[in-house]
Design a protein around this motif. Structure first.
Motif, PDB file in Angstrom:
ATOM      1  N   ASN A   2     -24.845  32.995 -27.485  1.00  0.00           N
ATOM      2  CA  ASN A   2     -24.251  32.029 -28.412  1.00  0.00           C
ATOM      3  C   ASN A   2     -24.480  30.617 -27.861  1.00  0.00           C
ATOM      4  O   ASN A   2     -23.700  30.112 -27.054  1.00  0.00           O
ATOM      5  CB  ASN A   2     -22.762  32.324 -28.589  1.00  0.00           C
ATOM      6  CG  ASN A   2     -22.136  31.490 -29.673  1.00  0.00           C
ATOM      7  OD1 ASN A   2     -22.542  30.369 -29.919  1.00  0.00           O
ATOM      8  ND2 ASN A   2     -21.110  32.037 -30.299  1.00  0.00           N
ATOM      9  N   ALA A   4     -24.327  27.743 -29.389  1.00  0.00           N
ATOM     10  CA  ALA A   4     -23.307  26.774 -29.819  1.00  0.00           C
ATOM     11  C   ALA A   4     -22.131  26.778 -28.844  1.00  0.00           C
ATOM     12  O   ALA A   4     -21.606  25.713 -28.491  1.00  0.00           O
ATOM     13  CB  ALA A   4     -22.848  27.090 -31.239  1.00  0.00           C
ATOM     14  N   LYS A   5     -21.716  27.949 -28.403  1.00  0.00           N
ATOM     15  CA  LYS A   5     -20.613  28.043 -27.432  1.00  0.00           C
ATOM     16  C   LYS A   5     -21.025  27.438 -26.098  1.00  0.00           C
ATOM     17  O   LYS A   5     -20.231  26.753 -25.452  1.00  0.00           O
ATOM     18  CB  LYS A   5     -20.185  29.495 -27.227  1.00  0.00           C
ATOM     19  CG  LYS A   5     -19.415  30.069 -28.371  1.00  0.00           C
ATOM     20  CD  LYS A   5     -17.984  29.621 -28.320  1.00  0.00           C
ATOM     21  CE  LYS A   5     -17.203  30.361 -29.396  1.00  0.00           C
ATOM     22  NZ  LYS A   5     -15.824  29.989 -29.431  1.00  0.00           N
ATOM     23  N   ARG A   7     -23.224  25.027 -25.553  1.00  0.00           N
ATOM     24  CA  ARG A   7     -23.193  23.568 -25.740  1.00  0.00           C
ATOM     25  C   ARG A   7     -21.743  23.048 -25.766  1.00  0.00           C
ATOM     26  O   ARG A   7     -21.444  22.001 -25.211  1.00  0.00           O
ATOM     27  CB  ARG A   7     -23.917  23.171 -27.018  1.00  0.00           C
ATOM     28  CG  ARG A   7     -25.411  23.323 -26.941  1.00  0.00           C
ATOM     29  CD  ARG A   7     -26.036  22.890 -28.274  1.00  0.00           C
ATOM     30  NE  ARG A   7     -27.457  23.073 -28.280  1.00  0.00           N
ATOM     31  CZ  ARG A   7     -28.343  22.164 -27.868  1.00  0.00           C
ATOM     32  NH1 ARG A   7     -27.915  21.009 -27.405  1.00  0.00           N
ATOM     33  NH2 ARG A   7     -29.624  22.408 -27.913  1.00  0.00           N
ATOM     34  N   TYR A   8     -20.874  23.804 -26.417  1.00  0.00           N
ATOM     35  CA  TYR A   8     -19.459  23.430 -26.500  1.00  0.00           C
ATOM     36  C   TYR A   8     -18.845  23.345 -25.105  1.00  0.00           C
ATOM     37  O   TYR A   8     -18.201  22.349 -24.765  1.00  0.00           O
ATOM     38  CB  TYR A   8     -18.714  24.451 -27.365  1.00  0.00           C
ATOM     39  CG  TYR A   8     -17.215  24.308 -27.330  1.00  0.00           C
ATOM     40  CD1 TYR A   8     -16.582  23.285 -28.028  1.00  0.00           C
ATOM     41  CD2 TYR A   8     -16.431  25.194 -26.593  1.00  0.00           C
ATOM     42  CE1 TYR A   8     -15.199  23.152 -27.996  1.00  0.00           C
ATOM     43  CE2 TYR A   8     -15.051  25.070 -26.560  1.00  0.00           C
ATOM     44  CZ  TYR A   8     -14.437  24.044 -27.256  1.00  0.00           C
ATOM     45  OH  TYR A   8     -13.077  23.909 -27.224  1.00  0.00           O
ATOM     46  N   TYR A   9     -19.053  24.373 -24.294  1.00  0.00           N
ATOM     47  CA  TYR A   9     -18.457  24.369 -22.950  1.00  0.00           C
ATOM     48  C   TYR A   9     -19.091  23.317 -22.052  1.00  0.00           C
ATOM     49  O   TYR A   9     -18.399  22.731 -21.218  1.00  0.00           O
ATOM     50  CB  TYR A   9     -18.513  25.762 -22.321  1.00  0.00           C
ATOM     51  CG  TYR A   9     -17.507  26.695 -22.946  1.00  0.00           C
ATOM     52  CD1 TYR A   9     -16.143  26.440 -22.832  1.00  0.00           C
ATOM     53  CD2 TYR A   9     -17.899  27.805 -23.671  1.00  0.00           C
ATOM     54  CE1 TYR A   9     -15.211  27.272 -23.430  1.00  0.00           C
ATOM     55  CE2 TYR A   9     -16.975  28.647 -24.262  1.00  0.00           C
ATOM     56  CZ  TYR A   9     -15.626  28.372 -24.136  1.00  0.00           C
ATOM     57  OH  TYR A   9     -14.693  29.183 -24.726  1.00  0.00           O
ATOM     58  N   SER A  11     -20.073  20.436 -23.101  1.00  0.00           N
ATOM     59  CA  SER A  11     -19.456  19.197 -23.579  1.00  0.00           C
ATOM     60  C   SER A  11     -18.012  19.045 -23.119  1.00  0.00           C
ATOM     61  O   SER A  11     -17.631  18.001 -22.573  1.00  0.00           O
ATOM     62  CB  SER A  11     -19.524  19.153 -25.105  1.00  0.00           C
ATOM     63  OG  SER A  11     -18.843  18.045 -25.602  1.00  0.00           O
ATOM     64  N   ILE A  12     -17.186  20.077 -23.326  1.00  0.00           N
ATOM     65  CA  ILE A  12     -15.764  19.925 -22.995  1.00  0.00           C
ATOM     66  C   ILE A  12     -15.510  19.879 -21.489  1.00  0.00           C
ATOM     67  O   ILE A  12     -14.462  19.403 -21.060  1.00  0.00           O
ATOM     68  CB  ILE A  12     -14.869  20.989 -23.660  1.00  0.00           C
ATOM     69  CG1 ILE A  12     -15.140  22.382 -23.115  1.00  0.00           C
ATOM     70  CG2 ILE A  12     -14.981  20.934 -25.158  1.00  0.00           C
ATOM     71  CD1 ILE A  12     -14.051  23.385 -23.477  1.00  0.00           C
ATOM     72  N   ARG A  13     -16.472  20.355 -20.717  1.00  0.00           N
ATOM     73  CA  ARG A  13     -16.335  20.275 -19.260  1.00  0.00           C
ATOM     74  C   ARG A  13     -16.855  18.930 -18.727  1.00  0.00           C
ATOM     75  O   ARG A  13     -16.860  18.692 -17.532  1.00  0.00           O
ATOM     76  CB  ARG A  13     -17.089  21.410 -18.566  1.00  0.00           C
ATOM     77  CG  ARG A  13     -16.603  22.827 -18.871  1.00  0.00           C
ATOM     78  CD  ARG A  13     -15.183  23.087 -18.427  1.00  0.00           C
ATOM     79  NE  ARG A  13     -14.856  24.486 -18.303  1.00  0.00           N
ATOM     80  CZ  ARG A  13     -14.383  25.272 -19.262  1.00  0.00           C
ATOM     81  NH1 ARG A  13     -14.210  24.790 -20.486  1.00  0.00           N
ATOM     82  NH2 ARG A  13     -14.092  26.532 -19.039  1.00  0.00           N
ATOM     83  N   GLU A  59     -14.815  33.443 -21.572  1.00  0.00           N
ATOM     84  CA  GLU A  59     -15.777  32.416 -21.991  1.00  0.00           C
ATOM     85  C   GLU A  59     -17.203  32.877 -21.712  1.00  0.00           C
ATOM     86  O   GLU A  59     -18.106  32.662 -22.537  1.00  0.00           O
ATOM     87  CB  GLU A  59     -15.487  31.107 -21.265  1.00  0.00           C
ATOM     88  CG  GLU A  59     -14.181  30.464 -21.686  1.00  0.00           C
ATOM     89  CD  GLU A  59     -13.708  29.361 -20.761  1.00  0.00           C
ATOM     90  OE1 GLU A  59     -12.871  28.553 -21.220  1.00  0.00           O
ATOM     91  OE2 GLU A  59     -14.150  29.275 -19.594  1.00  0.00           O
ATOM     92  N   GLU A  62     -18.166  35.273 -24.386  1.00  0.00           N
ATOM     93  CA  GLU A  62     -18.425  34.567 -25.648  1.00  0.00           C
ATOM     94  C   GLU A  62     -19.835  33.994 -25.681  1.00  0.00           C
ATOM     95  O   GLU A  62     -20.493  34.009 -26.718  1.00  0.00           O
ATOM     96  CB  GLU A  62     -17.444  33.407 -25.831  1.00  0.00           C
ATOM     97  CG  GLU A  62     -16.054  33.792 -26.207  1.00  0.00           C
ATOM     98  CD  GLU A  62     -15.149  32.565 -26.326  1.00  0.00           C
ATOM     99  OE1 GLU A  62     -15.596  31.429 -26.063  1.00  0.00           O
ATOM    100  OE2 GLU A  62     -13.981  32.746 -26.686  1.00  0.00           O
ATOM    101  N   ILE A  63     -20.277  33.458 -24.557  1.00  0.00           N
ATOM    102  CA  ILE A  63     -21.585  32.800 -24.508  1.00  0.00           C
ATOM    103  C   ILE A  63     -22.722  33.803 -24.394  1.00  0.00           C
ATOM    104  O   ILE A  63     -23.654  33.807 -25.202  1.00  0.00           O
ATOM    105  CB  ILE A  63     -21.655  31.812 -23.322  1.00  0.00           C
ATOM    106  CG1 ILE A  63     -20.683  30.657 -23.524  1.00  0.00           C
ATOM    107  CG2 ILE A  63     -23.081  31.277 -23.143  1.00  0.00           C
ATOM    108  CD1 ILE A  63     -20.497  29.784 -22.299  1.00  0.00           C
TER     109      ILE A  63
END
Length: 70
Positions: A2, A4-5, A7-9, A11-13, A59, A62-63
């Motif tokens: 995944n 998108a996940k 990239r999300y992690y 970013s939020i990190r 997490e 998920e990725i």
């Protein structure tokens, strides 16, 4: 996988794609291929990702292991 996940992690990190590719020890082109499902992440790269992003087991699943099996 995944993307998108992932990239999300990143970013939020508070990390960047540039710092991520450096930690993995790969080029921008190689990371692009991995993120667009042209090549696979190795076990070592997954372990480096977990450490770099301080991912929990959930997490990580998920990725890297989110593909649905029918």
């Amino acid at each position: 996988m995944n993307i998108a996940k992932l990239r999300y992690y990143i970013s939020i990190r508070g990390k960047s794609i540039a710092s991520y590719k450096e930690i993995l020890g790969i080029s921008k082109a190689t990371l692009y291929r991995k993120m667009h499902h042209q090549t696979e992440f190795t076990r070592e790269e997954i372990q480096k990702t977990i450490k770099f992003l301080k991912l929990s087991d959930g997490e990580t699943m998920e990725i890297f292991f989110a593909d649905k099996v029918s």
